[in-house]
Each structure stands twice: as C-alpha cells, then as structure tokens.
Design an enzyme around this catalytic site. Structure first.
Site, PDB file in Angstrom:
ATOM      1  N   CYS A 165     -20.998  71.608  14.298  1.00 30.24           N
ATOM      2  CA  CYS A 165     -20.791  70.156  13.416  1.00 30.24           C
ATOM      3  C   CYS A 165     -19.680  69.301  13.950  1.00 30.24           C
ATOM      4  O   CYS A 165     -19.725  68.077  14.231  1.00 30.24           O
ATOM      5  CB  CYS A 165     -20.426  70.655  12.061  1.00 30.24           C
ATOM      6  N   GLU A 224     -28.413  71.772  13.644  1.00 27.66           N
ATOM      7  CA  GLU A 224     -27.975  70.180  13.750  1.00 27.66           C
ATOM      8  C   GLU A 224     -29.205  69.474  14.500  1.00 27.66           C
ATOM      9  O   GLU A 224     -29.345  68.456  14.143  1.00 27.66           O
ATOM     10  CB  GLU A 224     -26.789  70.241  14.938  1.00 27.66           C
TER      11      GLU A 224
END
Length: 215
Positions: A128, A200
């Site tokens: 992240c 992601e």
C-alpha cells in the site's frame, strides 16, 4: 540482496499489470470518467479507515519504539486522509458500502496481524505504501501539465516528500525484520507482499468495473 529488492523483483509482473490497467491509464491521460473516479475515492476512504486499524495494531506489536511511533503516526495520517477523501469526494458517504475487493483486502491485512509474526504483517502492509508511491510517480511523469489535467489536483498529491519518507521507513523496517528472521518467515513475508500486491491490482480493477456485490 535485501528483502525489499528481492520481493520487488519477484512481483515485477504484478506491478507491470497495474500500470496496464485501464483505470490507471485513464487516470494518467485524463480520460477516466468521473463516476469511476468517485467510486474509487469512496472505496479508498473505506479502505483507509480499516487500514488505519491494521497500522495501529502493528504499533502495538512492535518492540522497537521507533517502529511503534512510525506505525501510530501512519495510522493517524490514514485516518486524516480518509476524512479528507470523505469530505471532498463523497457526497453521500452513508450510502457507500465496502466492495468485495475492499473488504477482502483489508480483511486479509487484518488477518496477518493475528498470525504471530510482526515481520509478515509488516510485509503485508508494505505494498500500500510502495505501490501507491510507484503508481503516483508514473502518473506524475505521464500526466504532463497538471493545471490542465482533469485529475491534476489529485495527481499532484503524489508529489509529497513526507509520504516518500514514510515509504522509505516502511521499507527499512521490512528489511530489518527480514534480516533477523528465519528462512521460513522470510518466505512468508514474500507471500504476504505478493498477495497484498495482487489486492492492489484488484482494487484498481474493481474501481474500473465499479464492482458491487453479486447478490
């Protein structure tokens, strides 16, 4: 080779796939429609609310005082960004629910904090930070003049020296954890990093599809 260099190389195909997503490409050239962007902003705000809790848990698990401070500060920053996204981009936040991908991603990260390995949980939260920065750097390079770009104001937020410093710190913590870990734990770190990297990709893709629950 450090853990971060090794895991970045191992996950290169995932990172390349993220660049090729229509959402990311549309964001970069300004052709992304506003509805998809708004969907992404809403889901990102929900994600950050849960991500902040994961970071706060890491702060409690860290044995190094500097790590504790870093994760606690990062959790506070995530909450602040969530509130900003909430206020600036989502008009009716009460009507927004977590997408299947958003819920799966944050649930996976939370699960890592319950498996008895601080190092593995650190590896899981790293994408992240790192992928977000890497995508942002690519967007800044491709967007051109941000003053005339449809999403220039948002893309410009990637050029944040404080965030770049936080990415460097998160990577350094992961490397330090790997240095003192057994081979089995390091491999679990690689799996956690790769899995979160795939999430992601899924998160950006879900925004393009404006993913909803099937039933």
């Amino acid at each position: 080779m450090t853990f971060t260099l090794d895991t970045w190389e191992r996950s290169r195909a995932i990172r390349t796939a993220i660049d090729e997503l229509p959402f990311v490409r549309g964001l970069g050239d300004g052709t992304l429609d506003r509805e998809r962007f708004t969907y992404y902003m809403a889901q990102d705000a929900l994600y950050l609310a849960d991500y902040a809790r994961v970071l706060a848990t890491l702060a409690g698990q860290a044995t190094d005082p500097d790590d504790t401070t870093f994760w606690a500060d990062s959790a506070r920053t995530a909450v602040a960004v969530e509130r900003e996204l909430h206020g600036a981009h989502v008009q009716d936040f009460a009507a927004v629910t977590r997408s299947p991908t958003c819920l799966a991603y944050t649930s996976y990260l939370a699960s890592l904090t319950t498996q008895g390995s601080y190092a593995v949980a650190v590896a899981g939260v790293l994408p992240c930070y790192w992928i977000y920065q890497d995508v942002g750097d690519a967007l800044l390079r491709s967007a051109g003049d941000l003053t005339t770009h449809a999403y220039g104001d948002w893309i410009g937020t990637y050029a944040d020296e404080a965030f770049a410093a936080s990415v460097a710190t998160a990577k350094a913590i992961a490397d330090r954890c790997a240095e003192g870990a057994c081979a089995e734990t390091v491999e679990r770190m690689h799996v956690a990093y790769a899995t979160a990297s795939r999430y992601e990709w899924m998160f950006w893709d879900a925004a393009w599809r404006q993913e909803t629950w099937p039933v």
